[in-house]
Each structure stands twice: as structure tokens, then as C-alpha cells.
Design a protein around this motif. Structure first.
Motif, PDB file in Angstrom:
ATOM      1  N   ASN A 176       5.405  -1.306  -0.121  1.00  0.00           N
ATOM      2  CA  ASN A 176       4.505  -1.257  -1.282  1.00  0.00           C
ATOM      3  C   ASN A 176       5.012  -2.108  -2.456  1.00  0.00           C
ATOM      4  O   ASN A 176       4.665  -1.865  -3.595  1.00  0.00           O
TER       5      ASN A 176
ATOM      6  N   GLU B 138       2.614  -3.553  -5.095  1.00  0.00           N
ATOM      7  CA  GLU B 138       2.116  -2.739  -6.205  1.00  0.00           C
ATOM      8  C   GLU B 138       2.984  -2.902  -7.460  1.00  0.00           C
ATOM      9  O   GLU B 138       2.579  -2.506  -8.541  1.00  0.00           O
TER      10      GLU B 138
ATOM     11  N   VAL C 260       3.059   4.460  -7.862  1.00  0.00           N
ATOM     12  CA  VAL C 260       3.926   4.199  -6.718  1.00  0.00           C
ATOM     13  C   VAL C 260       5.222   4.961  -6.943  1.00  0.00           C
ATOM     14  O   VAL C 260       5.899   4.758  -7.922  1.00  0.00           O
TER      15      VAL C 260
END
Ligand SMILES: Nc1ncnc2c1ncn2[C@@H]1O[C@H](COP(=O)(O)OP(=O)(O)OP(=O)(O)O)[C@@H](O)[C@H]1O
Ligand SMILES: [Mg+2]
Length: 452
Positions: A216, A219, A342
Motif C-alpha cells: 500500500n 497510498e 492506511v
């Protein structure tokens, strides 16, 4: 007195020249990967043993070489990539100096297996310890495999200066990652001491970033994209929550080649000025595309340094583009309540990556002043924007971000989010400043108006 100048024998001259091209295992890895890319490979496999000191092998499924070409390829100044001064002034390939293979052949036991797509038989070329070139015909996979055994076996001074296996391995991984970031359309595999440690499938840049850093990671990044007549810039910069303590995660690619440019790094650094504390460095992966006539990459045999003919313009352009991207992030996502947070735990860190396990979350950041770069807009753009607005309905869609510590401040500077159902708003400019007083910003759910 007799004359004292003499021409050095080839093997000594080659070793001296090789010192600049192949400084350590990592530089040989770079040259071999770049040759495979220039050969239009779609799959490239790197295999090393003992951090490259015992073996470095790169196999590709690229165009391969004929028997005559492979024999020439290990000669000094032998290249298929340029043939005139004009070519040198507009380099479009990663290699062009025609010296990498000859340098590697001078300081290691080199072997090349190669076969072109339409050939029925390929060639194996080997250089033995006495420097003899041995050639055999054989059936090989299509493409080219170059192996370097016992790097610097004949240059003890250089071999003794190599660092520990862990350090040399780290340099190789850095280079492998840089090159694989620059060509996400190529499938890269990396075997370390027979173990497959990285396997990056061909895909988009976003997918490659996820493979190299963390699932991720994207992000934690802000997209950058700007096209002009004289240069294009694209890629990602780290959100201010992703600041680093070293410069090692600053990836700059010029025409898809990893380069080091203090000036450009400084431009990005300056754009972040409001967010940085002492010792902080921004993270970035930026791709610049510039007409090759306007750059000089032939500064050093390592081809890492670059000169631009219009350095000041490039500096200002990058500063403005990065500032604008940061400004958009600073204004828009902090107010965008649909944004997913996140968590640090969700991040899968690459085992070899230097990336610190830090909070990549989209935490709000206050910059002190707005970083807007676009302050004037045509009447037509403003008209279009206002005609696209639905009626303002203050009560149900009037949204004020709730922050218990900011209550008073918010009352002074209300933020209105006006729901728009008009699909066309997607095409309007992202941010507009009017009369130095109002900021209109397009956000995912509509339009945000800020009374400065
Ligand atoms: N993996 C490969 N597949 C096909 N041809 C290759 C490969 N590696 C090298 N060659 C051929 O061998 C030539 C010599 O390679 P070498 O790396 O020495 O020089 P270069 O890539 O032309 O320039 P530079 O020294 O800047 O790397 C190349 O120009 C290319 O034609
Ligand atoms: Mg080369």
C-alpha cells in the motif's frame, strides 16, 4: 636521453579503463541489466553468488547476437547503438560507449551464450584465464545470458577493496530495484545464492512500486504529472508524512535512465521547504522526459551524471510542479473524509528495502502557507466552473471538518463542500484562486470553497 613514453599493452590499458566502468559488483549488474533492456527483453533474470564476487549472471529473452556480433561485443569501442557524432548527441539507449562488456571481460572470467530468434543455432563465447577467446556453437534459449565469474580475480587491489558481502549485496539490490522501477513493463527476477528473492511481474508503475516497497505504498504518495513542449514530468512524490532521514530514496529517471542530479534533488527539496525539519528528505520517484539533444549523459563512464542545456528552466519547472502537487494534496485530501486511512501494520515492507517502517498514513499536515502555483485563469474557465455549479444548499451539505482543537479557527474560515452531480466537473481545473481571497478546489465529492 632516450625517450620514455610507450603505449601500454592492451591487457593493462583495459584493466585501467575497466576500473571506471566496473567499480564493484553492483556496477557490473547495472551494465548487464542495461544491455538486456537495450536488447528489448521482456523478461530479465539476475543471478548472483557471494554478493556478486563469485558470480553475476544476467539472462534475457531479448534480440540476441549473431556469431560475428558476439565476438565483436567484447572488443573495446564495439557497439551497435551509435555510429556517428550525431547519434552521440541524441542518445536513446542506455548503453552507447561500447566498453561495458570489454571492461567486464578484462576483470572477470566472462561467458556469453546467445541465440537470435530466427537462428537455429546459437553461440557460446568464453574467455579463459589466459585471455584466450573460446567459441562454440550450440542450441541455447533465445536471447542472451552473460556470466561473470570471479570478478576482479586478476585485480587483487580492487578485490581487496570490496566491502563485506552484506554491503555489496545491498548495493546490488538498490541497483536492481532502481532499474526495475524504471522499466515496470519488464518482468524482473533476482536469484541470490540460488534463492528467488524478488520476482516483479510486468505491470504498471503503481504495481512495480507496490512490489518494490510495500503493497500500500502508493497510498503514501502523491501523483505528479505535467507535460510541456520542452519536457514532461511524471511519477510520485511522498506525502509529507513519508519524509526520510537519508537521500537514498530519491529516484530520478531521465528518459528512463536512473540518474543523479543534485540540482533536481534540490528543486524537489525546496518545494518541500514548509514540511521539512532538519535532516528530513522527501521521497520521490520522478520520470523526466527531455529531448535527448538537450542533455549530455556522456559525462562519466558510469553514465549516472547528466548535464542539461537549460538547467535553470528545469530547476524552476520541477520546483513549480512539485509545489503544485504538494499544494493540491495539502488542500484537498485533508478535507476529503472518504479517504481511507492506511495503518502502519498494513504495510508489507520489502525485506531488503531500506524503507523505514513509518506511518504512511494520510495524516493532516499544515504547511503554514498555501503552495498554489496557478493563480490566474481565463474568464472562460471561470465561467465554465460557475455554470457547472448546482444551487448552493447550505444546510444539509454544509460540512465543516470536526477538530475539537480547531473550533474557533474553523468559524473564521468556513469550508463548504457543495455536492455536484455534474460529471463534467471532472474536467475542470483542480484549484483556482480568485481575487487573492477565495480558493475553489475540486474534490472527489464536489467543490470546496475556502475564504482565505
Ligand atoms: N544482452 C544483450 N543482448 C543483445 N546484444 C547485446 C547484449 N549485451 C550486449 N550486446 C551487444 O554488445 C554490444 C556491446 O555491449 P557493451 O555493453 O559493451 O556496449 P554498449 O551497451 O553498446 O555501450 P556501453 O559501454 O555504454 O554499455 C552492444 O552494443 C550490443 O550490440
Ligand atoms: Mg552496455
Amino acid at each position: 636521453m632516450s625517450n620514455i613514453i610507450k603505449i601500454l599493452p592492451d591487457n593493462l590499458a583495459n584493466k585501467i579503463a575497466a576500473g571506471e566502468v566496473v567499480q564493484r559488483p553492483e556496477s557490473a549488474v547495472k551494465e548487464l541489466l542495461e544491455n538486456a533492456i537495450d536488447a528489448d527483453a521482456t523478461t530479465i533474470e539476475l543471478m548472483i553468488k557471494r554478493a556478486g564476487k563469485a558470480l553475476i549472471q544476467v539472462c534475457d529473452n531479448g534480440v540476441g547476437m549473431s556469431e560475428a556480433d558476439v565476438v565483436l561485443s567484447i572488443q573495446k569501442h564495439a557497439t551497435s547503438k551509435i555510429s556517428s557524432v550525431e547519434d552521440l548527441e541524441a542518445i536513446r539507449t542506455l548503453g552507447f560507449r561500447g566498453e561495458a562488456l570489454s571492461s567486464m571481460a578484462a576483470v572477470s572470467q566472462l561467458e556469453i551464450r546467445t541465440e537470435r530468434k530466427h537462428d537455429e543455432i546459437g553461440t557460446l563465447l568464453r574467455i579463459d584465464e589466459s585471455g584466450n577467446v573460446i567459441k562454440e556453437k550450440g542450441s541455447f534459449p533465445k536471447g542472451t545470458c552473460v556470466s561473470l565469474k570471479n570478478l576482479f580475480y586478476n585485480v587483487p587491489a580492487r578485490r581487496n577493496f570490496l566491502k563485506t558481502d552484506a554491503t555489496e549485496l545491498k548495493h546490488i539490490i538498490d541497483t536492481f530495484n532502481k532499474i526495475s522501477l524504471s522499466h515496470s513493463n519488464i518482468h524482473f527476477k533476482f536469484f541470490n545464492d540460488d534463492e528467488l528473492v524478488f520476482d516483479y511481474a510486468a505491470g504498471t508503475l503503481e504495481e512495480r512500486i507496490a512490489s518494490v516497497f510495500a503493497d500500500n505504498m502508493i497510498e503514501a504518495l502523491i501523483p505528479v504529472q505535467e507535460k510541456t513542449e520542452f519536457m514532461n514530468i511524471s511519477g510520485f512524490i511522498g506525502k509529507p508524512s513519508l519524509l526520510r532521514k537519508s537521500k537514498s530514496e530519491q529516484y530520478l529517471f531521465l528518459n528512463n535512465r536512473f540518474v543523479i542530479s543534485k540540482q533536481i534533488n534540490h528543486a524537489v527539496f525546496s518545494a518541500y521547504a514548509n514540511f521539512l525539519e532538519k535532516g528530513d528528505y522527501p521521497f520521490f520517484i520522478l520520470f523526466l522526459e527531455i529531448d535527448p539533444h538537450r542533455i549530455d549523459i556522456n559525462v562519466h563512464p558510469s553514465k549516472l551524471e547528466v548535464r542539461f542545456d537549460n538547467e535553470k528552466d528545469i530547476y524552476s519547472f520541477i520546483l513549480a510542479v512539485v509545489k503544485k502537487s504538494l499544494g493540491l494534496y495539502d488542500l484537498v485530501p485533508n478535507m476529503n473524509f472518504g479517504e481511507t486511512q492506511v495503518s502502519t501494520e498494513k504495510l508489507r515492507q520489502n525485506i531488503f528495502s531500506e524503507t523505514e517502517k513509518r506511518d504512511f498514513s494520510d495524516r493532516p499536515v499544515t504547511s503554514g502557507k498555501s503552495s498554489l502555483t496557478r493563480t490566474s485563469f481565463s474568464d472562460k474557465e471561470i465561467d465554465l466552473l460557475f455554470h457547472s455549479l448546482p444551487e448552493i444548499n447550505p444546510s444539509p451539505s454544509f460540512v465543516t471538518p470536526h477538530d475539537p482543537f480547531q473550533e474557533n479557527e474553523e468559524q473564521k474560515t468556513p469550508v463548504r463542500e457543495i455536492k455536484s452531480t455534474h460529471a463534467e466537473t471532472e474536467e475542470f481545473p483542480f484549484i483556482i484562486q480568485l481575487h487573492n481571497k477565495y480558493i475553489l478546489a475540486q474534490i472527489r465529492s464536489g467543490l470546496m470553497i475556502i475564504d482565505q
